[in-house]
Design a protein around this motif. Sequence first.
Motif, PDB file in Angstrom:
ATOM      1  N   CYS A  51      38.652  50.288  40.450  1.00  0.00           N
ATOM      2  CA  CYS A  51      38.217  49.690  41.726  1.00  0.00           C
ATOM      3  C   CYS A  51      38.076  48.173  41.594  1.00  0.00           C
ATOM      4  CB  CYS A  51      36.889  50.304  42.164  1.00  0.00           C
ATOM      5  SG  CYS A  51      37.029  52.007  42.715  1.00  0.00           S
ATOM      6  N   LEU A  52      37.474  47.713  40.504  1.00  0.00           N
ATOM      7  CA  LEU A  52      37.323  46.275  40.285  1.00  0.00           C
ATOM      8  C   LEU A  52      38.682  45.601  40.134  1.00  0.00           C
ATOM      9  CD1 LEU A  52      35.381  43.911  39.811  1.00  0.00           C
ATOM     10  CD2 LEU A  52      35.421  44.495  37.382  1.00  0.00           C
ATOM     11  N   ALA A  53      39.601  46.261  39.434  1.00  0.00           N
ATOM     12  CA  ALA A  53      40.946  45.704  39.274  1.00  0.00           C
ATOM     13  C   ALA A  53      41.644  45.614  40.619  1.00  0.00           C
ATOM     14  CB  ALA A  53      41.756  46.569  38.310  1.00  0.00           C
ATOM     15  N   GLY A  54      41.473  46.625  41.462  1.00  0.00           N
ATOM     16  CA  GLY A  54      42.088  46.589  42.790  1.00  0.00           C
ATOM     17  C   GLY A  54      41.575  45.435  43.624  1.00  0.00           C
ATOM     18  N   VAL A  55      40.277  45.159  43.532  1.00  0.00           N
ATOM     19  CA  VAL A  55      39.706  44.031  44.282  1.00  0.00           C
ATOM     20  C   VAL A  55      40.282  42.716  43.761  1.00  0.00           C
ATOM     21  CG1 VAL A  55      37.568  42.761  44.702  1.00  0.00           C
ATOM     22  CG2 VAL A  55      37.607  45.240  44.944  1.00  0.00           C
ATOM     23  N   LEU A  56      40.361  42.562  42.442  1.00  0.00           N
ATOM     24  CA  LEU A  56      40.895  41.313  41.884  1.00  0.00           C
ATOM     25  C   LEU A  56      42.379  41.138  42.198  1.00  0.00           C
ATOM     26  CD1 LEU A  56      39.143  41.202  38.394  1.00  0.00           C
ATOM     27  CD2 LEU A  56      38.758  39.696  40.333  1.00  0.00           C
ATOM     28  N   ILE A  57      43.127  42.232  42.135  1.00  0.00           N
ATOM     29  CA  ILE A  57      44.565  42.145  42.414  1.00  0.00           C
ATOM     30  C   ILE A  57      44.803  41.794  43.878  1.00  0.00           C
ATOM     31  CG2 ILE A  57      46.682  43.523  42.552  1.00  0.00           C
ATOM     32  CD1 ILE A  57      45.670  44.988  40.009  1.00  0.00           C
ATOM     33  N   THR A  58      43.989  42.331  44.771  1.00  0.00           N
ATOM     34  CA  THR A  58      44.139  42.040  46.195  1.00  0.00           C
ATOM     35  C   THR A  58      43.646  40.635  46.541  1.00  0.00           C
ATOM     36  OG1 THR A  58      43.813  44.379  46.635  1.00  0.00           O
ATOM     37  CG2 THR A  58      43.625  42.922  48.503  1.00  0.00           C
ATOM     38  N   TRP A  59      42.688  40.138  45.808  1.00  0.00           N
ATOM     39  CA  TRP A  59      42.078  38.843  46.118  1.00  0.00           C
ATOM     40  C   TRP A  59      43.090  37.697  46.017  1.00  0.00           C
ATOM     41  CZ3 TRP A  59      41.065  34.527  42.992  1.00  0.00           C
ATOM     42  CH2 TRP A  59      40.247  33.557  43.578  1.00  0.00           C
ATOM     43  N   VAL A  60      43.941  37.736  45.003  1.00  0.00           N
ATOM     44  CA  VAL A  60      44.870  36.622  44.780  1.00  0.00           C
ATOM     45  C   VAL A  60      45.841  36.446  45.945  1.00  0.00           C
ATOM     46  CG1 VAL A  60      46.718  35.776  43.278  1.00  0.00           C
ATOM     47  CG2 VAL A  60      44.626  36.670  42.273  1.00  0.00           C
ATOM     48  N   PRO A  61      46.582  37.473  46.379  1.00  0.00           N
ATOM     49  CA  PRO A  61      47.488  37.217  47.495  1.00  0.00           C
ATOM     50  C   PRO A  61      46.770  36.982  48.819  1.00  0.00           C
ATOM     51  CG  PRO A  61      47.645  39.497  46.826  1.00  0.00           C
ATOM     52  CD  PRO A  61      46.785  38.816  45.835  1.00  0.00           C
ATOM     53  N   MET A  62      45.570  37.493  48.958  1.00  0.00           N
ATOM     54  CA  MET A  62      44.849  37.283  50.214  1.00  0.00           C
ATOM     55  C   MET A  62      44.369  35.838  50.356  1.00  0.00           C
ATOM     56  SD  MET A  62      45.290  39.965  51.806  1.00  0.00           S
ATOM     57  CE  MET A  62      44.334  39.641  53.240  1.00  0.00           C
ATOM     58  N   PHE A  88      46.215  49.934  46.579  1.00  0.00           N
ATOM     59  CA  PHE A  88      46.493  51.245  45.985  1.00  0.00           C
ATOM     60  C   PHE A  88      45.784  51.427  44.653  1.00  0.00           C
ATOM     61  CE2 PHE A  88      50.562  51.344  48.615  1.00  0.00           C
ATOM     62  CZ  PHE A  88      49.979  52.150  49.576  1.00  0.00           C
ATOM     63  N   VAL A  89      45.644  50.370  43.859  1.00  0.00           N
ATOM     64  CA  VAL A  89      44.879  50.476  42.612  1.00  0.00           C
ATOM     65  C   VAL A  89      43.414  50.784  42.923  1.00  0.00           C
ATOM     66  CG1 VAL A  89      44.034  49.166  40.615  1.00  0.00           C
ATOM     67  CG2 VAL A  89      46.429  49.039  41.238  1.00  0.00           C
ATOM     68  N   PHE A  90      42.872  50.123  43.936  1.00  0.00           N
ATOM     69  CA  PHE A  90      41.493  50.400  44.357  1.00  0.00           C
ATOM     70  C   PHE A  90      41.355  51.857  44.810  1.00  0.00           C
ATOM     71  CE2 PHE A  90      38.175  50.595  47.594  1.00  0.00           C
ATOM     72  CZ  PHE A  90      37.102  50.059  46.897  1.00  0.00           C
ATOM     73  N   LEU A  91      42.314  52.342  45.574  1.00  0.00           N
ATOM     74  CA  LEU A  91      42.255  53.713  46.067  1.00  0.00           C
ATOM     75  C   LEU A  91      42.394  54.743  44.939  1.00  0.00           C
ATOM     76  CD1 LEU A  91      44.230  53.463  49.418  1.00  0.00           C
ATOM     77  CD2 LEU A  91      41.761  53.680  49.077  1.00  0.00           C
ATOM     78  N   THR A  92      43.159  54.424  43.895  1.00  0.00           N
ATOM     79  CA  THR A  92      43.220  55.352  42.755  1.00  0.00           C
ATOM     80  C   THR A  92      41.870  55.417  42.056  1.00  0.00           C
ATOM     81  OG1 THR A  92      44.116  53.629  41.308  1.00  0.00           O
ATOM     82  CG2 THR A  92      45.694  55.138  42.335  1.00  0.00           C
ATOM     83  N   GLY A  93      41.158  54.294  41.987  1.00  0.00           N
ATOM     84  CA  GLY A  93      39.817  54.318  41.405  1.00  0.00           C
ATOM     85  C   GLY A  93      38.865  55.170  42.217  1.00  0.00           C
TER      86      GLY A  93
END
Length: 195
Positions: A51-62, A88-93
């Motif tokens: 979940c934390l990785a999904g937030v960080l991955i989404t943060w950069v392009p946003m 999707f990484v967040f949703l897998t978490g």
Amino acid sequence: MSPENEQDETDTLPARARSRWSRVSQWSGTRWGRFNTWRAGRPFLGGLLLCLAGVLITWVPMQILPDLAFIGGQMAGFLAIGALFGVFVFLTGIYVLVKPAHADVAGVVGTVLAIFSLFGSLGGLLVGMLLGILGGNLCLAWKPRDDVVDDAVSEPSVVDKAAARIDAGFGRLVGRLLLSCRAGIDRIKRWGTDE
């Protein structure tokens, strides 16, 4: 006020505080116990890292995508795909935390998506990608407590028995080869001394 009333109030105040404290600690203790029971039944740390990785991955392009949305072009689509990887990484978490029986499959999917996020959003400045890989691997390695069996107690499997037979046969073969090589070397030494 008389001194007796003051003493009665001081005696009852700690008793009331202890009573309230015991109710609060009992309430929080039961909630904490239920949370620990819930947490122990699933790969909690792996899901949390995903979940934390999904937030960080989404943060950069946003951070860049709103500015490029008006301009358009291929870069905006590229960043949108990166943001989708993060979602999707967040949703897998979340899925791992809700359905722990499928933690191994979701861990693999989360790891793959975290690696692919390198192309769309720089992997959340590489930190998100690394956290996603770690979280996915923790989900993949997790086993429920009921399935954990002590190796010393369990019987060896058919594969282990077959491997032991092959190893023993290989050991006998190597032993025979060594004996024949030593015998040949001894014959060569005796043949050289006889001449």
